[in-house]
Scaffold this motif. Structure first.
Motif, short mmCIF file in Angstrom:
data_model
loop_
_atom_site.label_atom_id
_atom_site.label_comp_id
_atom_site.label_asym_id
_atom_site.label_seq_id
_atom_site.Cartn_x
_atom_site.Cartn_y
_atom_site.Cartn_z
N LEU A 70 -4.55 0.18 52.98
CA LEU A 70 -4.41 -0.83 51.93
C LEU A 70 -3.93 -0.19 50.63
O LEU A 70 -3.06 -0.74 49.93
CB LEU A 70 -5.75 -1.54 51.72
CG LEU A 70 -5.79 -2.63 50.63
CD1 LEU A 70 -4.77 -3.73 50.92
CD2 LEU A 70 -7.20 -3.22 50.53
N GLY A 71 -4.48 0.97 50.29
CA GLY A 71 -4.05 1.66 49.07
C GLY A 71 -2.60 2.09 49.12
O GLY A 71 -1.88 2.01 48.12
N THR A 72 -2.16 2.53 50.29
CA THR A 72 -0.77 2.93 50.44
C THR A 72 0.16 1.72 50.28
O THR A 72 1.23 1.82 49.67
CB THR A 72 -0.55 3.59 51.81
OG1 THR A 72 -1.44 4.71 51.94
CG2 THR A 72 0.88 4.07 51.96
N ALA A 73 -0.27 0.58 50.82
CA ALA A 73 0.51 -0.65 50.66
C ALA A 73 0.58 -1.06 49.19
O ALA A 73 1.63 -1.50 48.69
CB ALA A 73 -0.09 -1.78 51.49
N ILE A 74 -0.53 -0.91 48.47
CA ILE A 74 -0.55 -1.24 47.05
C ILE A 74 0.39 -0.32 46.27
O ILE A 74 1.12 -0.76 45.38
CB ILE A 74 -1.99 -1.15 46.50
CG1 ILE A 74 -2.84 -2.30 47.07
CG2 ILE A 74 -2.00 -1.20 44.97
CD1 ILE A 74 -4.31 -2.20 46.73
N ALA A 75 0.37 0.96 46.62
CA ALA A 75 1.30 1.90 45.97
C ALA A 75 2.75 1.49 46.25
O ALA A 75 3.61 1.55 45.36
CB ALA A 75 1.04 3.32 46.46
N GLY A 76 3.02 1.07 47.47
CA GLY A 76 4.36 0.62 47.81
C GLY A 76 4.77 -0.63 47.06
O GLY A 76 5.93 -0.78 46.64
N MET A 77 3.83 -1.54 46.86
CA MET A 77 4.13 -2.75 46.08
C MET A 77 4.57 -2.41 44.67
O MET A 77 5.40 -3.10 44.07
CB MET A 77 2.88 -3.65 46.03
CG MET A 77 2.59 -4.39 47.30
SD MET A 77 0.96 -5.20 47.23
CE MET A 77 1.13 -6.22 45.77
N ASN A 78 4.02 -1.33 44.12
CA ASN A 78 4.32 -0.97 42.74
C ASN A 78 5.72 -0.39 42.56
O ASN A 78 6.14 -0.13 41.42
CB ASN A 78 3.26 0.01 42.22
CG ASN A 78 2.01 -0.70 41.75
OD1 ASN A 78 1.86 -1.05 40.59
ND2 ASN A 78 1.09 -0.94 42.69
N VAL A 79 6.43 -0.19 43.65
CA VAL A 79 7.84 0.19 43.55
C VAL A 79 8.63 -0.90 42.83
O VAL A 79 9.73 -0.67 42.33
CB VAL A 79 8.41 0.47 44.96
CG1 VAL A 79 9.92 0.69 44.93
CG2 VAL A 79 7.73 1.68 45.57
N ILE A 80 8.05 -2.10 42.74
CA ILE A 80 8.71 -3.20 42.03
C ILE A 80 9.03 -2.81 40.59
O ILE A 80 10.00 -3.30 39.99
CB ILE A 80 7.82 -4.47 42.05
CG1 ILE A 80 8.59 -5.70 41.53
CG2 ILE A 80 6.55 -4.27 41.24
CD1 ILE A 80 9.77 -6.09 42.34
N TYR A 81 8.25 -1.90 40.00
CA TYR A 81 8.51 -1.51 38.61
C TYR A 81 9.82 -0.73 38.49
O TYR A 81 10.48 -0.77 37.45
CB TYR A 81 7.34 -0.70 38.05
CG TYR A 81 6.19 -1.60 37.64
CD1 TYR A 81 6.09 -2.09 36.34
CD2 TYR A 81 5.22 -1.99 38.55
CE1 TYR A 81 5.06 -2.92 35.96
CE2 TYR A 81 4.19 -2.82 38.18
CZ TYR A 81 4.11 -3.30 36.89
OH TYR A 81 3.10 -4.15 36.53
N LEU A 82 10.20 -0.02 39.54
CA LEU A 82 11.50 0.63 39.53
C LEU A 82 12.62 -0.41 39.63
O LEU A 82 13.70 -0.22 39.09
CB LEU A 82 11.61 1.63 40.68
CG LEU A 82 10.68 2.84 40.59
CD1 LEU A 82 10.74 3.67 41.87
CD2 LEU A 82 11.03 3.70 39.38
N ALA A 83 12.34 -1.50 40.35
CA ALA A 83 13.32 -2.60 40.41
C ALA A 83 13.41 -3.32 39.08
O ALA A 83 14.51 -3.71 38.65
CB ALA A 83 12.93 -3.57 41.52
N LEU A 84 12.28 -3.47 38.39
CA LEU A 84 12.28 -4.17 37.09
C LEU A 84 13.09 -3.41 36.05
O LEU A 84 13.61 -4.00 35.10
CB LEU A 84 10.84 -4.34 36.58
CG LEU A 84 9.91 -5.23 37.41
CD1 LEU A 84 8.53 -5.30 36.78
CD2 LEU A 84 10.49 -6.63 37.56
#
Length: 281
Positions: A70-84
């Protein structure tokens, strides 16, 4: 407190909170960069959740494995900041939401689901229109899609974690693990600026709005609502992201981009709401 609030309102509150928080987080890019914002967001969220829940570490290796996943998935979700960093917020979040939409469509052979998939891709195509507003960069698109895939995994794992515990222990340790994963890149990009008092204060606000509050609301809602209902409500995220970016950042989307967002939102809601065929025995 969450048990006294109607479950659908918990999901709506999560959607609004996370999108306003992400838009606010973009303001910090100039100080610590997107990777610095990610580390601040996750580290401060882990601290807040730890103080609120004071969780004990699960003893079984299966539970710890779920926390790491779950933590790894959460870290992956935060890649959105590179998209932003490369795309407008409304555009990035819409592309991100293709992940949960794909999850809803995987394995389906219904004709209507094919229609919803086509509608979603029409939305993506409209974003590539040269007259559609901001440029759709390749790197920004890739980061948004990676975040979307992680978001789909997060939905599945968070549901599983929510049914195994009545407190926030799994979520707290999962966010802490995500913070550990983001530590090297966050410190590398953010540097000493991460310790500036105003940066820490702003980061705490972003952490509360975009992570601590919505993650907690998601888990509470998933205990009381079927994933299908949660998915319908969370389909509003692209539209809310566009509105939040307009108000917080002044990012004005072109009319065709709003049409694109509407296509993806409609496809998401349609894919979830289309009745499932009952299997024959």
């Amino acid at each position: 407190m969450t048990t006294r609030v109607p479950a659908p309102l918990l999901v709506v509150g999560s959607v609004v909170s996370i999108q306003v928080g992400q838009a606010c987080g973009k303001h910090l890019f100039g100080a610590v960069g997107p990777l610095g914002v990610v580390f601040l967001r996750l580290a401060l969220t882990a601290v807040v959740l730890g103080l609120v829940w004071r969780p004990a570490l699960p003893k079984s290796w299966r539970a710890r494995g779920l926390i790491v996943a779950l933590g790894t998935a959460i870290a992956g979700m935060n890649v959105i900041y590179l998209a932003l960093e490369r795309l407008d917020v409304g555009v990035a979040v819409t592309l991100q939401f293709l992940g949960p939409l794909a999850l809803a469509l995987i394995g389906s052979r219904r004709l209507m689901d094919f229609f919803w998939a086509v509608l979603a891709w029409i939305g993506v195509f409209l974003f590539t229109n040269p007259g559609g507003g901001s440029e759709l960069t390749v790197s920004g698109t890739i980061f948004a899609l990676v975040s979307g895939a992680s978001m789909a995994i997060y939905v599945v794992l968070n549901k599983r974690a929510g049914t195994r515990t009545s407190d926030g222990s799994y979520l707290t340790y999962a966010v802490a693990w995500a913070a550990v994963l983001s530590l090297p890149t966050g410190v590398w990009e953010g540097g000493a600026e991460l310790l500036e008092p105003w940066v820490l204060a702003a980061g705490l606000g972003v952490a509360l709005l975009s992570a601590a509050i919505p993650y907690t609301l998601d888990m509470a809602a998933l205990r009381r609502l079927p994933p299908r209902t949660v998915a319908v409500l969370e389909s509003l995220e692209p539209a809310v992201a566009g509105l939040a970016a307009t108000v917080v950042l002044g990012e004005i989307l072109a009319a065709v981009q709003w049409v694109a967002i509407a296509c993806v939102v409609a496809a998401s809601i349609g894919a979830v709401c289309t009745p499932q065929k009952k299997s024959k025995r």
